[in-house]
Design a protein around this motif. Sequence first.
Motif, PDB file in Angstrom:
ATOM      1  N   THR A 337      33.880  42.228  37.545  1.00 27.01           N
ATOM      2  CA  THR A 337      33.339  41.128  38.336  1.00 27.01           C
ATOM      3  C   THR A 337      32.953  39.990  37.412  1.00 27.01           C
ATOM      4  O   THR A 337      32.344  40.213  36.355  1.00 27.01           O
ATOM      5  CB  THR A 337      32.086  41.576  39.121  1.00 27.01           C
ATOM      6  OG1 THR A 337      32.439  42.606  40.031  1.00 27.01           O
ATOM      7  CG2 THR A 337      31.486  40.408  39.899  1.00 27.01           C
ATOM      8  N   THR A 357      33.446  33.746  42.676  1.00 24.45           N
ATOM      9  CA  THR A 357      33.336  35.152  42.310  1.00 24.45           C
ATOM     10  C   THR A 357      34.743  35.716  42.193  1.00 24.45           C
ATOM     11  O   THR A 357      35.511  35.684  43.163  1.00 24.45           O
ATOM     12  CB  THR A 357      32.557  35.956  43.359  1.00 24.45           C
ATOM     13  OG1 THR A 357      31.249  35.421  43.513  1.00 24.45           O
ATOM     14  CG2 THR A 357      32.438  37.417  42.940  1.00 24.45           C
ATOM     15  N   TYR A 358      35.077  36.220  41.023  1.00 22.57           N
ATOM     16  CA  TYR A 358      36.389  36.844  40.806  1.00 22.57           C
ATOM     17  C   TYR A 358      36.173  38.329  40.589  1.00 22.57           C
ATOM     18  O   TYR A 358      35.321  38.740  39.793  1.00 22.57           O
ATOM     19  CB  TYR A 358      37.090  36.239  39.594  1.00 22.57           C
ATOM     20  CG  TYR A 358      38.338  37.003  39.188  1.00 22.57           C
ATOM     21  CD1 TYR A 358      39.533  36.816  39.878  1.00 22.57           C
ATOM     22  CD2 TYR A 358      38.306  37.912  38.131  1.00 22.57           C
ATOM     23  CE1 TYR A 358      40.676  37.524  39.516  1.00 22.57           C
ATOM     24  CE2 TYR A 358      39.444  38.620  37.764  1.00 22.57           C
ATOM     25  CZ  TYR A 358      40.624  38.423  38.464  1.00 22.57           C
ATOM     26  OH  TYR A 358      41.747  39.130  38.116  1.00 22.57           O
ATOM     27  N   LYS A 359      36.927  39.163  41.315  1.00 24.42           N
ATOM     28  CA  LYS A 359      36.803  40.608  41.179  1.00 24.42           C
ATOM     29  C   LYS A 359      38.181  41.241  41.038  1.00 24.42           C
ATOM     30  O   LYS A 359      39.141  40.800  41.670  1.00 24.42           O
ATOM     31  CB  LYS A 359      36.081  41.214  42.392  1.00 24.42           C
ATOM     32  CG  LYS A 359      34.670  40.672  42.572  1.00 24.42           C
ATOM     33  CD  LYS A 359      33.851  41.449  43.560  1.00 24.42           C
ATOM     34  CE  LYS A 359      32.429  40.897  43.600  1.00 24.42           C
ATOM     35  NZ  LYS A 359      31.493  41.718  44.367  1.00 24.42           N
ATOM     36  N   GLN A 360      38.229  42.264  40.195  1.00 23.39           N
ATOM     37  CA  GLN A 360      39.443  43.034  40.010  1.00 23.39           C
ATOM     38  C   GLN A 360      39.087  44.498  40.163  1.00 23.39           C
ATOM     39  O   GLN A 360      38.113  44.989  39.590  1.00 23.39           O
ATOM     40  CB  GLN A 360      40.053  42.765  38.629  1.00 23.39           C
ATOM     41  CG  GLN A 360      41.433  43.361  38.410  1.00 23.39           C
ATOM     42  CD  GLN A 360      41.414  44.850  38.046  1.00 23.39           C
ATOM     43  OE1 GLN A 360      40.444  45.345  37.480  1.00 23.39           O
ATOM     44  NE2 GLN A 360      42.474  45.548  38.386  1.00 23.39           N
ATOM     45  N   GLU A 401      43.017  42.033  43.354  1.00 26.34           N
ATOM     46  CA  GLU A 401      42.245  40.898  42.859  1.00 26.34           C
ATOM     47  C   GLU A 401      41.658  40.154  44.054  1.00 26.34           C
ATOM     48  O   GLU A 401      42.324  39.997  45.083  1.00 26.34           O
ATOM     49  CB  GLU A 401      43.116  39.942  42.047  1.00 26.34           C
ATOM     50  CG  GLU A 401      43.596  40.515  40.724  1.00 26.34           C
ATOM     51  CD  GLU A 401      44.392  39.500  39.921  1.00 26.34           C
ATOM     52  OE1 GLU A 401      44.890  38.522  40.538  1.00 26.34           O
ATOM     53  OE2 GLU A 401      44.509  39.660  38.703  1.00 26.34           O
ATOM     54  N   SER A 402      40.411  39.727  43.920  1.00 23.76           N
ATOM     55  CA  SER A 402      39.790  38.937  44.977  1.00 23.76           C
ATOM     56  C   SER A 402      39.110  37.724  44.365  1.00 23.76           C
ATOM     57  O   SER A 402      38.645  37.760  43.218  1.00 23.76           O
ATOM     58  CB  SER A 402      38.778  39.765  45.768  1.00 23.76           C
ATOM     59  OG  SER A 402      37.716  40.192  44.939  1.00 23.76           O
ATOM     60  N   LEU A 403      39.058  36.654  45.139  1.00 25.70           N
ATOM     61  CA  LEU A 403      38.457  35.410  44.681  1.00 25.70           C
ATOM     62  C   LEU A 403      37.646  34.810  45.815  1.00 25.70           C
ATOM     63  O   LEU A 403      38.157  34.575  46.910  1.00 25.70           O
ATOM     64  CB  LEU A 403      39.530  34.418  44.226  1.00 25.70           C
ATOM     65  CG  LEU A 403      39.029  33.066  43.711  1.00 25.70           C
ATOM     66  CD1 LEU A 403      38.203  33.253  42.434  1.00 25.70           C
ATOM     67  CD2 LEU A 403      40.197  32.121  43.454  1.00 25.70           C
TER      68      LEU A 403
END
Length: 814
Positions: A337, A357-360, A401-403
């Motif tokens: 995160t 917020t970037y999440k992998q 991946e989420s942004l």
Amino acid sequence: MHAFPATTLSAALAAAFAITGPLAAPAARAQAPAVRPVAYSIPAGPLDAALATFARSAGVLLAYQPELVRGLDSPGLQGSLPPAQALAALLAGTGLQAAVADNGTWTLRRAAGPAAAVRPPASNGAAGTALPEVRVTAQAERDGRTEGTESYTATGPSAAATGLALTLRETPQSVTVMTRQRMDDFHLETLADAMVQTPGVTVSRQSDMTTFHVRGSTANLKVDGNRLLSTGWGWNTHILYTLDDMAEIDRIEVLKGSSGLVSGDGNYGGTINLVRKRPTREFQASVKAGVGSWSSTRADADISGPLNAAGTLRGRLVAAHKDADSFRDRQHNRNSTLYGTLEAELTPDTQLSGGLTYKQRTLRGSSGTTPIQAYSGAGVAVPLTSRSYSNGASWGGYDQESLGLFARLEHRFAGGWTAKLQLARDTVDTPELLIGYLQYALPGQVQYGRYADIDDRNDSISLDVQGPFQLFGRTHDLLVGMGSARARTTLLRGNAAGASLAAAGIVYAEGGGITEPDWRGVAYSNDLFSRKNRYVYATGRFNLADPVKLIVGARVSNYTQRDVTDVAWYNYQMRERGVVTPYAGLVVDVAPNVSVYGSYASIYKPQSAKDAAERTLPPEEGKTYELGAKGELFDRRLNASISHFWMRTDNTAEEVGLNDNGDSIYRAVQGAMRHGYELELSGELARGWQAQGSWVMNSSNLDSASTTPRHQFKLGSSYRFAGGALQGLTLGGGMRWQSAIATSRGTATLRQDAYWLFDLMARYQLDRHLSFTLNVDNAFDKKYFAGVTNFTSQGLFYTWGMPRSVNLSARYDF
């Protein structure tokens, strides 16, 4: 307090956020606080409460030692004065005086001379001994943030129920807040972890899928008040949001009951709102590292503070990474995160903020949403497996991946009116989801599924304007808002041909051994799920008498859903126009810090369930009636509440069988009733002793309610030793109990009896910088089902709860 030069922090955060160009040169002194007069109406009473009201009204940051004001009273204040004079008037006769620091923060200290003897210093040492650094809650009193308050309760306002900024006691509906301190103490890293400990929330597991239930219904989800509309089928939920890391979250607000006023459509049980951390006005930074069961390793970093000397530009950067196996065989998780946000004061009354917020996330060894079989469709019992058993393939899983992008513009007008414009976009990209799992249903099967190019997106925009107005000689509050939310999911869906267990050479009880099929030649559908919601709403809080407040509001919504798949049963085109969801609540103060209330809340839910004639059932309507009492005790450090609720739903879909294609058939149940009561407390029971707990009873006349517990008890508590040989030590524990759950098919019944779970925590603060924390979850290693599932023709299934786990972490605060 150790000070960090503004230029040093500016350079560090500027690099982190990739801010180009020179930063503002450091000034000799920070900007002076505002000196314009402000109108105050602060009654005589406890000094702590008076100061909180002053800070909120004046819009200043006020910092002081809590021990400094304990037991003192203020004469109150009526009229318009500049902040300095107003604060002096509030402190008259207390032996305290105010001063303003270079950064614009107001502080309190004991006055020199005879006045200082009004109250002796609260210190364990000799006179003149410096008290330890304490973060205070002036900022929390204004915007509701919980970070730094060291509390298990919310001290500031929440807009969760009405859109208006009300304290928990002023809100005529049940609201539970999981604070940052509560999450940190009990090692609650993901949303699912936090909900397991949250009063009134039931977490149900179905293999890798996690579902949150409040008052017997699936909960809605928001981030910073922006709605995340659920899209896709059930299998899709286990890759969306529920396993998200909470590193960037300040608090989680859970509204119990219908939320049509602030949500429009959705489920009637409750709404979960995640509130992100915001930049701080003073420098703070921390790093944390931990190790735990199943080869778990984790690292966190958080840096925040001003980016210019005046403090009008602030930034924050949060990073977290975790790598871990699972108690299930051949399963592995990896999560990262990165959160960044900026906050700029364009003018003294206008603030612009934004961030991302970037999440992998990576999961391997997934069996999707198919749990372990307990009974076949014919009622044949399957021997129980070990808790480490996995029916999933080692190659199953996904990379994702989420942004999340957001922006917020806030402005304060004259007369106390404010406006807030918010925009948000959340996207989740999963290029490939592979599923391989074993099923015992006679004859035993190996099943395969592949989903490709899964693209989920949520967009929202909202505008709220609120403020006070005069009517019949009294001051009231009004909120008017409008907005739009939409969600869209696209994906390719395919299945490879399954095989029997015998042909694959696999014994079900042994698990594993699933060979990945050749995906070439698999035919894929092209699926689309789309939802849109546009709305306007208004809420008024009317001051009928000094102790009586009436809150009324309504929302008008337009809703559209369009689903396109190659399966006729799942194609929908639904539209609802001009749907009105009213709200009403009455709050009566029966004592200075105790209120009784009653409320009515509604919500609607368009649904895609169909009857035997393939006709879509009409929208489900949910109404919540609630009566209760709330108290703010011990100078507002402890919140307590008791409530009794009734929930009536019409057109509730209940499965009654299958059609010739094997798809579910539903009927619309009229007058489905749920009722129950909740007792909850949160906050400081005594100095250093924090607790949060509840007893909840839910009752329903729906058969499907048997898979959620009727009774539930949760308690989490910690005590920080303030002196003596144990100074620096914090000890805590938690206990959770729920009544039995069960599901049946024919003569076969799968049941989980009532059970207790216990958690332990200990933290040692070595010095003001370094601390160590030990957490033990399910300390007595209780063996239990975390969820039971009825797949009708396929049989009954269960998902094991997590065994005992241990985590040790170290944190360093700069």
